[in-house]
Design a protein around this motif. Structure first.
Motif, mmCIF file in Angstrom:
data_model
loop_
_atom_site.group_PDB
_atom_site.id
_atom_site.type_symbol
_atom_site.label_atom_id
_atom_site.label_comp_id
_atom_site.label_asym_id
_atom_site.label_seq_id
_atom_site.Cartn_x
_atom_site.Cartn_y
_atom_site.Cartn_z
ATOM 1 N N PRO A 80 10.508 53.697 -0.390
ATOM 2 C CA PRO A 80 10.893 52.434 -0.841
ATOM 3 C C PRO A 80 11.288 52.560 -2.494
ATOM 4 C CG PRO A 80 8.614 52.647 -0.854
ATOM 5 C CD PRO A 80 9.026 53.750 0.042
ATOM 6 N N ALA A 81 12.390 51.792 -2.445
ATOM 7 C CA ALA A 81 12.705 51.829 -4.058
ATOM 8 C C ALA A 81 11.765 51.014 -5.116
ATOM 9 C CB ALA A 81 14.185 51.375 -4.207
ATOM 10 N N GLY A 82 10.979 50.102 -4.492
ATOM 11 C CA GLY A 82 10.112 49.152 -5.104
ATOM 12 C C GLY A 82 9.778 48.078 -4.508
ATOM 13 N N LEU A 83 9.351 47.177 -5.218
ATOM 14 C CA LEU A 83 8.856 45.801 -4.548
ATOM 15 C C LEU A 83 9.300 44.763 -4.992
ATOM 16 C CD1 LEU A 83 5.863 44.637 -3.609
ATOM 17 C CD2 LEU A 83 5.081 44.456 -5.917
ATOM 18 N N LEU A 84 9.713 43.730 -4.126
ATOM 19 C CA LEU A 84 10.192 42.616 -3.969
ATOM 20 C C LEU A 84 9.190 41.295 -4.243
ATOM 21 C CD1 LEU A 84 12.767 40.445 -4.451
ATOM 22 C CD2 LEU A 84 12.620 40.475 -1.737
ATOM 23 N N LEU A 85 8.976 40.856 -5.210
ATOM 24 C CA LEU A 85 7.709 39.638 -5.412
ATOM 25 C C LEU A 85 8.345 38.475 -5.427
ATOM 26 C CD1 LEU A 85 4.836 39.288 -6.238
ATOM 27 C CD2 LEU A 85 5.698 39.239 -8.863
ATOM 28 N N ARG A 86 8.265 37.894 -4.024
ATOM 29 C CA ARG A 86 8.877 36.589 -3.827
ATOM 30 C C ARG A 86 7.677 35.513 -3.948
ATOM 31 N NH1 ARG A 86 12.447 36.870 1.050
ATOM 32 N NH2 ARG A 86 10.841 37.650 2.004
ATOM 33 N N MET A 87 8.070 34.517 -5.027
ATOM 34 C CA MET A 87 6.916 33.707 -5.401
ATOM 35 C C MET A 87 7.488 31.979 -5.100
ATOM 36 S SD MET A 87 4.968 35.123 -8.956
ATOM 37 C CE MET A 87 6.641 35.599 -9.694
#
Length: 594
Positions: A80-87
């Motif tokens: 994975p390239a990273g984290l998607l933080l969905r708030m």
């Protein structure tokens, strides 16, 4: 052991399936999606082993502990390239938010990208968290509103006077403000001073986080706050956020590398032309590049085996909610003396538990219960290392309990201190007269009706109450002085009921070090010894059975029993199930700074 063996056999049988599941758990170059919509806590709540089918299943809150676990796997996984933080919404205190932001910054420092998506816009808390991301995207037509922090007090003296209720408040410490809402029309100078200091700390943290995350100077970040709120496009123009997008457009932006930067909304052509077809194809490609954090962690956990033999653990005893002698109503978030004493004794007697973290998120409460819990922590600390980890609020009785630990850890925004005592009672005589109710008393003993709500106390009775509060306050000072290994004369100027931020408390020696649960865990492992790095924490919750207390050379009554605390009457200003007891409580009015 048998249960662990059966589970491990089943997992070994399913290992090929689990390995295949993990192989497809994260797309190469994609993002793991962490959804936050509601409460956030420090520690993952224990799972309910037997759920009732007719009750709807509650969604577990997001925990900092789980985010740290997710981060460790992400940083080891090259796919994975990273984290998607969905708030969508975030409900948490300042210390928990600080710990979560630290966890996100660790993920970025470990080489993974973080993108924050705020479909409903951003307030103080969400923007503070999102500032840990490389790029921030909000939904169209939303507001970005880092407005700062304010406290409003509601003062009811005149309202009580109009209905014929006369409050009598007794407090030790010029900053002990829990009862002033009953007897004043406006905020006292002392309360204004300490609340102002807390607001300064919160605002300073928000400014520093925005300046660091958005790569601007502090003056610019402070100006953003003073001139807020902004429409989404205005926030992009000022550099507060990076882009505005619908959710499907966000997926396309991640897939095509358009972040950071601003894009115009893209629409598919009505006739299905090449531009629209290309956008739709990219969107379909992007959807395959996102995977939920639950699915990702579930695939990883399926590969692990349970330990066959009992291992050493670090016990975590939670002091959450107002401190009471006994929880009178089920379901209330209260730190019950009965439950905590049982948990602390169980932790003391269990040889597997090598040390204990006292996780405190409490404004205090019953002085009697606080003293008894403190006594159990003291006995525990005689045989095992104990570290107090302060979360959002660990004030008054919460600090009393923490004072017995070998070390105290707090976040810079933790609310702590409030070393003082308060009591309140209501005289209902005028109200009863207005209602046409008369009171006639027959008594034997000059003060037999001391605790009757039908009359005010006379001067002699008030002197008795003041004397008792003096004794309890002196006890509180001695407890803190002993725990901090300092003379009472050094503690008394820091007391007076004043609350501090964690950073200010550390500067004054009331807190040993700054940090969250991970810092407390590290310190406790250092105390346990060099082989403690692999010991994992586990929440200790004793059953209804309360283990007997450890033996003492001779019976020793608690300090508060010696000053006659049992039997004190009154409805107190804070409704925390402490009927008949003095309280060590921080006024919650200053805890909500949003």
């Amino acid at each position: 052991m048998i249960a662990a063996l059966l589970v491990n056999l089943l997992r070994l049988l399913l290992l090929p399936v689990s390995a295949l599941r993990w192989a497809f758990a994260a797309p190469r170059g994609g993002y793991v999606v962490l959804e936050i919509d509601g409460p956030v806590v420090d520690l993952q709540p224990p799972r309910v082993r037997l759920a009732l089918w007719w009750r709807p299943k509650k969604r577990a809150p997001v925990s900092v502990e789980r985010v740290r676990e997710l981060g460790k796997h992400l940083m080891r996984d090259p796919r994975p390239a990273g984290l998607l933080l969905r708030m969508r919404s975030v409900h948490a205190g300042p210390a928990v938010i600080a710990s979560l932001r630290d966890a996100l910054l660790e993920i970025r420092a470990g080489g993974k990208d973080i993108v924050a998506y705020l479909p409903m816009g951003a307030d103080n808390t969400m923007l503070l968290l999102a500032s840990a991301a490389r790029a921030i995207v909000v939904g169209p037509e939303t507001l970005v509103s880092p407005l700062g922090f304010a406290v409003e007090g509601r003062y009811v003296r005149r309202a009580l006077e109009q209905v014929g209720v006369e409050p009598e408040v007794f407090a030790k410490g010029m900053y002990k403000n829990a009862g002033e809402v009953l007897v004043r029309d406006a905020m006292s100078a002392a309360q204004r001073e300490q609340v102002g200091a807390l607001l300064d700390a919160r605002l300073g943290d928000l400014v520093a986080s925005l300046a660091q995350g958005r790569r601007v100077d502090r003056e610019t970040a402070a100006r953003w706050i003073d001139e807020a709120p902004y429409g989404a496009e205005q926030a992009v123009a000022r550099g507060i956020i990076d882009a505005v997008a619908y959710e499907d457009e966000l997926e396309h932006m991640l897939a095509t590398g358009l972040l950071p930067g601003t894009i115009a909304p893209r629409r598919a052509e009505p006739d299905g032309g090449s531009a629209g077809g290309g956008a739709l194809a990219s969107a379909r490609h992007a959807r395959g590049r996102l995977v939920s954090a639950d699915r990702y962690l579930g695939a990883r956990r399926a590969l692990s085996l349970r330990p066959m033999w009992p291992r050493p653990i670090i016990g975590v005893v939670e002091v959450h909610g107002a401190i009471v002698s006994r929880a009178r109503f089920r379901g209330a978030s209260l730190a019950s003396e009965e439950r905590l004493v049982a948990s602390l004794r169980a932790a003391r007697q269990n040889p597997r538990i090598r040390g204990v973290i006292l996780h405190i998120d409490s404004p205090g409460g019953s002085a009697l219960a606080s003293d008894r819990i403190h006594h159990e922590v003291t006995r525990l600390a005689e045989v095992k290392p104990v570290v107090a980890c302060m979360s959002n609020v660990a004030a008054s009785g919460g600090y009393y309990v923490a004072a017995a630990a070998h070390a105290i850890v707090a976040q810079p925004q933790t609310i702590t201190g409030s070393i003082g005592v308060v009591s309140a009672r209501f005289a209902l005589g005028p109200l009863l007269e207005r209602l046409g109710v008369s009171t006639d008393v027959v008594k034997r003993g000059a003060r037999a009706d001391l605790f009757s709500p039908s009359r005010r106390l006379d001067e002699g009775e008030r002197a008795v109450m003041e004397r008792e509060l003096d004794a309890i306050y002196a006890t509180f000072l001695r407890v803190v002085a002993r725990g901090r290994r300092r003379p009472v004369e050094e503690i008394e100027p820091l007391a007076q009921g004043r609350v501090y931020s964690g950073a200010d408390a550390q500067a004054r020696g009331l807190v040993d070090m700054l940090g969250g649960f991970e810092r407390a865990l590290h310190e406790l492992r250092q105390m346990i010894g060099p082989k403690a790095a692999a010991i994992e924490p586990a929440i200790v919750r004793a059953s209804r059975y309360i283990p007997p207390p450890p033996l003492l050379p001779a019976p020793v009554p608690t300090l508060l029993e010696l000053v006659g605390l049992r039997g004190i009457a009154g409805d107190v200003a804070l409704a925390i199930h402490c009927e008949g007891e003095r309280v060590l409580a921080y006024c919650a009015e200053a805890a909500d700074l949003d």
